[in-house]
Design a protein around this motif. Structure first.
Motif, mmCIF file in Angstrom:
data_model
loop_
_atom_site.group_PDB
_atom_site.id
_atom_site.type_symbol
_atom_site.label_atom_id
_atom_site.label_comp_id
_atom_site.label_asym_id
_atom_site.label_seq_id
_atom_site.Cartn_x
_atom_site.Cartn_y
_atom_site.Cartn_z
ATOM 1 N N ALA A 172 48.884 46.092 39.212
ATOM 2 C CA ALA A 172 48.271 44.866 39.743
ATOM 3 C C ALA A 172 48.003 43.857 38.629
ATOM 4 N N PHE A 173 47.912 44.320 37.385
ATOM 5 C CA PHE A 173 47.660 43.458 36.236
ATOM 6 C C PHE A 173 48.943 43.159 35.473
ATOM 7 N N CYS A 174 49.742 44.204 35.257
ATOM 8 C CA CYS A 174 50.980 44.069 34.488
ATOM 9 C C CYS A 174 51.893 45.223 34.863
ATOM 10 N N GLU A 175 53.028 44.911 35.429
ATOM 11 C CA GLU A 175 53.993 45.945 35.816
ATOM 12 C C GLU A 175 54.396 46.763 34.588
ATOM 13 N N GLY A 176 54.304 48.075 34.701
ATOM 14 C CA GLY A 176 54.702 48.957 33.611
ATOM 15 C C GLY A 176 53.623 49.229 32.585
ATOM 16 N N SER A 177 52.395 48.744 32.825
ATOM 17 C CA SER A 177 51.336 48.969 31.838
ATOM 18 C C SER A 177 50.928 50.438 31.792
ATOM 19 N N TYR A 178 50.443 50.837 30.633
ATOM 20 C CA TYR A 178 50.013 52.217 30.428
ATOM 21 C C TYR A 178 49.000 52.246 29.301
ATOM 22 N N MET A 179 48.406 53.426 29.087
ATOM 23 C CA MET A 179 47.432 53.558 28.008
ATOM 24 C C MET A 179 47.687 54.844 27.246
ATOM 25 N N THR A 180 47.307 54.832 25.966
ATOM 26 C CA THR A 180 47.368 56.046 25.157
ATOM 27 C C THR A 180 45.980 56.261 24.557
ATOM 28 N N THR A 181 45.515 57.513 24.584
ATOM 29 C CA THR A 181 44.187 57.841 24.063
ATOM 30 C C THR A 181 44.055 59.350 23.951
ATOM 31 N N ASN A 182 43.031 59.782 23.218
ATOM 32 C CA ASN A 182 42.701 61.214 23.175
ATOM 33 C C ASN A 182 41.545 61.528 24.129
ATOM 34 N N TRP A 183 41.016 60.513 24.818
ATOM 35 C CA TRP A 183 39.962 60.626 25.826
ATOM 36 C C TRP A 183 38.603 61.017 25.261
ATOM 37 N N GLU A 184 38.435 61.051 23.958
ATOM 38 C CA GLU A 184 37.148 61.434 23.371
ATOM 39 C C GLU A 184 36.257 60.211 23.183
ATOM 40 N N GLU A 185 34.944 60.386 23.407
ATOM 41 C CA GLU A 185 33.998 59.316 23.113
ATOM 42 C C GLU A 185 34.143 58.944 21.650
ATOM 43 N N GLY A 186 34.213 57.655 21.387
ATOM 44 C CA GLY A 186 34.429 57.169 20.027
ATOM 45 C C GLY A 186 35.894 57.061 19.666
ATOM 46 N N GLY A 187 36.766 57.626 20.507
ATOM 47 C CA GLY A 187 38.203 57.583 20.248
ATOM 48 C C GLY A 187 38.805 56.256 20.678
ATOM 49 N N LYS A 188 39.932 55.944 20.055
ATOM 50 C CA LYS A 188 40.624 54.699 20.364
ATOM 51 C C LYS A 188 41.452 54.817 21.636
ATOM 52 N N VAL A 189 41.673 53.662 22.247
ATOM 53 C CA VAL A 189 42.541 53.521 23.410
ATOM 54 C C VAL A 189 43.474 52.358 23.121
ATOM 55 N N HIS A 190 44.745 52.530 23.438
ATOM 56 C CA HIS A 190 45.691 51.424 23.398
ATOM 57 C C HIS A 190 46.107 51.139 24.833
ATOM 58 N N PHE A 191 45.800 49.934 25.302
ATOM 59 C CA PHE A 191 46.239 49.456 26.615
ATOM 60 C C PHE A 191 47.489 48.625 26.356
ATOM 61 N N LEU A 192 48.632 49.062 26.902
ATOM 62 C CA LEU A 192 49.909 48.479 26.503
ATOM 63 C C LEU A 192 50.779 48.055 27.670
ATOM 64 N N SER A 193 51.570 47.016 27.424
ATOM 65 C CA SER A 193 52.653 46.635 28.324
ATOM 66 C C SER A 193 53.923 47.309 27.797
ATOM 67 N N PRO A 194 54.989 47.346 28.595
ATOM 68 C CA PRO A 194 56.225 47.955 28.100
ATOM 69 C C PRO A 194 56.768 47.292 26.831
ATOM 70 N N SER A 195 56.449 46.008 26.621
ATOM 71 C CA SER A 195 56.943 45.294 25.443
ATOM 72 C C SER A 195 56.112 45.554 24.192
ATOM 73 N N GLY A 196 55.021 46.335 24.329
ATOM 74 C CA GLY A 196 54.191 46.650 23.175
ATOM 75 C C GLY A 196 53.069 45.663 22.927
ATOM 76 N N ALA A 197 52.805 44.800 23.895
ATOM 77 C CA ALA A 197 51.672 43.882 23.803
ATOM 78 C C ALA A 197 50.478 44.525 24.508
ATOM 79 N N GLY A 198 49.282 44.184 24.067
ATOM 80 C CA GLY A 198 48.109 44.722 24.736
ATOM 81 C C GLY A 198 46.865 44.583 23.895
ATOM 82 N N MET A 199 45.949 45.535 24.080
ATOM 83 C CA MET A 199 44.719 45.513 23.296
ATOM 84 C C MET A 199 44.305 46.926 22.950
#
Length: 145
Positions: A33-60
């Motif tokens: 609903a926000f960006c077709e093909g978006s996904y995230m990578t993380t270790n799910w731990e508190e204090g851990g980083k998250v990468h919210f990404l589009s297929p082109s490698g843009a994100g936050m």
């Protein structure tokens, strides 16, 4: 920045809503609903980083500030990602760095109320006010299957 709340009443227990939100395939589905093909990578731990990404490698990139399974997932957004690489905070990202995006689940008799609180800049407010209800409707469809 303005804190905005979105919510949805879902006829499913919190555990199913949690899986609808955070299981990889489900996440990719509802965030379309926000960006077709978006996904995230993380270790799910508190204090851990998250990468919210589009297929082109843009994100936050963000940090998990709270992870209480089947109950709360809070993110603090830090900066932008370009070509799959974290960027330094610049004038543009300084305006939203530190913004929160909080997901809370409240279950009562097998029905879960999902509440999302998100800090938004004036520039992003209209976009998210249109996209978030669509995303939550997809979460509801996934969880109620």
């Amino acid at each position: 920045m303005k804190r905005v709340e979105f919510s949805s009443k879902i006829n499913a227990p919190a555990e199913k809503v949690w899986k609808a939100l955070w299981d990889d395939a489900n996440y990719r589905n509802w965030t379309s609903a926000f960006c077709e093909g978006s996904y995230m990578t993380t270790n799910w731990e508190e204090g851990g980083k998250v990468h919210f990404l589009s297929p082109s490698g843009a994100g936050m990139y963000s940090v998990i500030s709270k992870n209480e399974e089947n109950s709360k997932m809070f993110f603090t957004h830090i900066g932008e990602i370009v070509n799959f690489e974290e960027q330094s905070i610049d004038e543009k990202t300084a305006g939203w760095s530190g913004a929160c995006e909080n997901y809370s689940l409240f279950e009562n008799n097998g029905v879960t109320r999902l509440v999302v609180e998100i800090d938004l800049t004036d520039e992003s407010l209209d976009y998210f006010e249109k996209a978030f209800p669509k995303g939550l409707e997809l979460v509801k469809l996934i969880a109620e299957k």
